[in-house]
Design an enzyme around this catalytic site. Structure first.
Site, mmCIF file in Angstrom:
data_model
loop_
_atom_site.group_PDB
_atom_site.id
_atom_site.type_symbol
_atom_site.label_atom_id
_atom_site.label_comp_id
_atom_site.label_asym_id
_atom_site.label_seq_id
_atom_site.Cartn_x
_atom_site.Cartn_y
_atom_site.Cartn_z
ATOM 1 N N SER A 179 0.869 -1.170 0.000
ATOM 2 C CA SER A 179 0.000 0.000 0.000
ATOM 3 C C SER A 179 0.908 1.222 0.000
ATOM 4 O O SER A 179 1.718 1.393 0.924
ATOM 5 C CB SER A 179 -0.876 -0.031 1.249
ATOM 6 O OG SER A 179 -1.630 1.154 1.344
ATOM 7 N N LYS A 208 -0.956 -1.134 -4.570
ATOM 8 C CA LYS A 208 -2.129 -0.308 -4.241
ATOM 9 C C LYS A 208 -1.632 1.100 -3.996
ATOM 10 O O LYS A 208 -0.670 1.287 -3.246
ATOM 11 C CB LYS A 208 -2.819 -0.890 -3.010
ATOM 12 C CG LYS A 208 -3.611 0.082 -2.154
ATOM 13 C CD LYS A 208 -4.448 -0.681 -1.124
ATOM 14 C CE LYS A 208 -4.584 0.081 0.177
ATOM 15 N NZ LYS A 208 -5.329 -0.693 1.203
ATOM 16 N N LYS A 220 -2.797 5.033 -2.807
ATOM 17 C CA LYS A 220 -3.825 5.858 -2.178
ATOM 18 C C LYS A 220 -4.172 6.994 -3.130
ATOM 19 O O LYS A 220 -3.277 7.563 -3.772
ATOM 20 C CB LYS A 220 -3.294 6.426 -0.856
ATOM 21 C CG LYS A 220 -2.991 5.357 0.178
ATOM 22 C CD LYS A 220 -4.272 4.744 0.707
ATOM 23 C CE LYS A 220 -4.012 3.806 1.863
ATOM 24 N NZ LYS A 220 -5.259 3.281 2.431
ATOM 25 N N ASP A 258 -7.018 3.002 -3.494
ATOM 26 C CA ASP A 258 -7.771 3.065 -2.228
ATOM 27 C C ASP A 258 -8.010 4.535 -1.902
ATOM 28 O O ASP A 258 -7.057 5.302 -1.753
ATOM 29 C CB ASP A 258 -6.962 2.391 -1.107
ATOM 30 C CG ASP A 258 -7.724 2.332 0.231
ATOM 31 O OD1 ASP A 258 -8.860 2.838 0.303
ATOM 32 O OD2 ASP A 258 -7.161 1.778 1.198
ATOM 33 N N GLU A 306 -10.829 0.497 -3.881
ATOM 34 C CA GLU A 306 -11.151 0.259 -2.469
ATOM 35 C C GLU A 306 -11.810 1.479 -1.851
ATOM 36 O O GLU A 306 -11.314 2.603 -1.967
ATOM 37 C CB GLU A 306 -9.855 -0.099 -1.727
ATOM 38 C CG GLU A 306 -10.043 -0.475 -0.256
ATOM 39 C CD GLU A 306 -8.726 -0.916 0.405
ATOM 40 O OE1 GLU A 306 -7.763 -1.256 -0.325
ATOM 41 O OE2 GLU A 306 -8.659 -0.901 1.639
ATOM 42 N N ASP A 313 -13.741 -1.577 2.583
ATOM 43 C CA ASP A 313 -12.876 -1.637 3.770
ATOM 44 C C ASP A 313 -13.663 -1.013 4.925
ATOM 45 O O ASP A 313 -14.375 -1.723 5.660
ATOM 46 C CB ASP A 313 -11.560 -0.876 3.465
ATOM 47 C CG ASP A 313 -10.621 -0.724 4.654
ATOM 48 O OD1 ASP A 313 -10.995 -1.074 5.779
ATOM 49 O OD2 ASP A 313 -9.478 -0.241 4.471
ATOM 50 N N LYS A 353 -9.882 -6.672 7.910
ATOM 51 C CA LYS A 353 -8.877 -6.267 8.900
ATOM 52 C C LYS A 353 -9.355 -6.775 10.245
ATOM 53 O O LYS A 353 -10.483 -6.491 10.652
ATOM 54 C CB LYS A 353 -8.743 -4.744 8.953
ATOM 55 C CG LYS A 353 -8.092 -4.135 7.729
ATOM 56 C CD LYS A 353 -8.007 -2.631 7.839
ATOM 57 C CE LYS A 353 -7.410 -2.059 6.569
ATOM 58 N NZ LYS A 353 -7.572 -0.595 6.500
ATOM 59 N N GLY A 402 -4.071 -3.933 6.102
ATOM 60 C CA GLY A 402 -3.065 -3.601 7.107
ATOM 61 C C GLY A 402 -3.374 -2.268 7.750
ATOM 62 O O GLY A 402 -4.141 -1.469 7.210
HETATM 63 O O1 OSB Z 1 -7.219 1.908 4.158
HETATM 64 O O2 OSB Z 1 -6.076 0.139 4.109
HETATM 65 C C1 OSB Z 1 -6.245 1.285 4.541
HETATM 66 C C2 OSB Z 1 -3.264 2.345 6.688
HETATM 67 C C3 OSB Z 1 -3.908 3.024 7.709
HETATM 68 C C4 OSB Z 1 -5.269 3.157 7.669
HETATM 69 C C5 OSB Z 1 -5.993 2.613 6.603
HETATM 70 C C6 OSB Z 1 -5.368 1.908 5.599
HETATM 71 C C7 OSB Z 1 -3.973 1.804 5.628
HETATM 72 C C8 OSB Z 1 -3.186 1.159 4.578
HETATM 73 C C9 OSB Z 1 -1.816 0.682 4.970
HETATM 74 O O3 OSB Z 1 -3.551 1.056 3.441
HETATM 75 C C10 OSB Z 1 -1.668 -0.781 4.892
HETATM 76 C C11 OSB Z 1 -0.371 -1.206 5.508
HETATM 77 O O4 OSB Z 1 0.647 -1.183 4.806
HETATM 78 O O5 OSB Z 1 -0.359 -1.579 6.709
HETATM 79 MG MG MG Z 2 -8.366 0.745 2.848
#
Ligand code: OSB
Ligand code: MG
Length: 368
Positions: A135, A161, A163, A188, A213, A238, A262, A290
């Site tokens: 991510s 992925k 953001k 995402d 996402e 999510d 999660k 994560g």
């Molecule tokens: O939306 O998946 C998410 C991190 C913090 C809060 C939300 C998210 C995330 C990540 C990081 O996408 C995932 C990771 O590398 O732990």
């Molecule tokens: Mg997410």
């Protein structure tokens, strides 16, 4: 079984690099560790609540309060058969899934250790290795983004992925598709858009993304169903899915074609397995999300990813992407094929590094 004592430790851990998502940037993590003494066996887990209530309403502070003042009183002195019973015992407390998940997962680790089994086997896992994605946070420039993506692909990660947020979306995807036409790519948005933005999101259909996402509101299952009707790209939920019932509503409404599970968001392994099984019965693949975890939370994510319907690469990646030095031994490593092997040892299969944990601890509370 009975929980004899709980030790809550808050650790200050600095991320190797800031992580930006649509609603905030993380630099330093406040890691809340739960150590549960279950009949003399120590189980470890991580409560994944964030520093601020921008991903979920929970924070490290609310989780600490709920664990100390509401969850522990429900567990204190109570006998139970197995870790799978904990979720039900905490039912009278509404929400606060990250707080519950931290407590529940620690007991799972202890039960697995008591039985001499790896946690993933106790959970019913079947996959001996899990596929890893990364991510990637929002970057200042397209060149910087492309450079980071290249680095992660070179390390072997199986899917990327990124953001996105309004103004940092189409150009980013377009650039990555130019540079990397064949990779597994997804976005995402962490709820940064509204249904009215659908014409813009529709343009992303041109880039054959694996999934999009959580584009819309964090509680807005209905609008995701409306959006999914307009898109070819599969929506993955999510933030919207905290419970089995919400997952069932999302599937019945056609609000998504994939779910990111999660552990913290759904209150632990019992909630996670119920959603996993529901998705499996409905032909909906899942993957493990994560929360920028330390090695302790990461170890639990690895175990969860061994369940059969975790068919897509997760956001579970190597310790050294986050931390100069992790708090478990060994650290989590990812093969050049982009996979993590299930550990062979009992429980989570990684040892907490007590000395390092002590050094990083900023606050400690004993509940007995
Ligand atoms: O939306 O998946 C998410 C991190 C913090 C809060 C939300 C998210 C995330 C990540 C990081 O996408 C995932 C990771 O590398 O732990
Ligand atoms: Mg997410």
């Amino acid at each position: 079984m009975r929980i004899r004592k709980i030790t809550l430790r808050e650790l200050g851990m600095k991320l190797i690099a800031p992580f930006e998502i649509s609603n905030g940037v993380s630099y330093d993590r406040r890691i809340l560790l739960v150590e549960a003494d279950v009949d003399g066996v120590a189980g470890w887990a991580e409560c994944v609540a964030g520093e601020s209530p921008h991903y979920s309403p929970e924070t490290v502070e609310t989780a600490r309060h709920v664990l100390c003042d509401h969850l522990w009183p429900l567990m204190k002195g109570k006998e139970f058969e197995r870790a799978a019973d904990i979720f039900g015992m905490l039912e009278s407390v509404r929400g606060h899934h990250m707080a519950k998940g931290g407590l529940e997962a620690a007991v799972w680790d202890a039960e697995a250790k008591q039985k001499g089994l790896p946690l993933w086997k106790l959970l019913g896992g079947t996959r001996e290795e899990t596929a890893c994605g990364v991510s990637i946070g929002i970057k200042n420039s397209l060149d910087e983004l492309a450079t980071v993506v290249k680095k992660e692909l070179d390390a072997g990660y199986q899917r990327i992925k990124i953001k996105i947020k309004p103004g940092k979306d189409l150009e980013q995807v377009k650039r990555l598709r130019q540079d990397f036409p064949k990779i597994k790519l997804m976005v995402d948005a962490n709820s940064a858009y509204r249904l009215e933005d659908w014409p813009l999101l529709k343009q992303l259909d041109a880039y054959y993304l694996m999934m999009m996402e959580q584009p819309l509101g964090w509680e807005d299952i209905y609008s995701h169903a409306e959006l999914q009707k307009k898109l070819v790209t599969p929506i993955c939920l999510d933030e919207c899915v905290h419970t089995f019932e919400q997952a069932r509503a999302a599937l019945a409404l056609g609000a998504c074609k994939i779910i990111n599970i999660k552990l913290g968001r759904v209150g632990g392994f019992t909630g996670a397995r119920k959603i996993h099984d529901l998705c499996e019965q409905n032909g909906i693949p899942v993957w493990c999300g994560g929360m920028l975890e330390s090695g302790i939370g990461r170890a639990h994510n690895i175990a969860l990813s061994s369940l059969p319907n975790f068919t897509l690469p997760g956001d579970v990646s190597a310790s050294r992407r986050y931390w100069v030095e992790d708090i478990i031994e060994p650290e989590v490593v990812v093969s050049s094929q982009g996979t993590i092997r299930m550990p062979a040892g009992p429980g989570i299969g990684f040892e907490p590094r007590l000395e390092r944990i002590e050094k990083l601890t900023t606050r400690i509370e004993n509940l007995a």
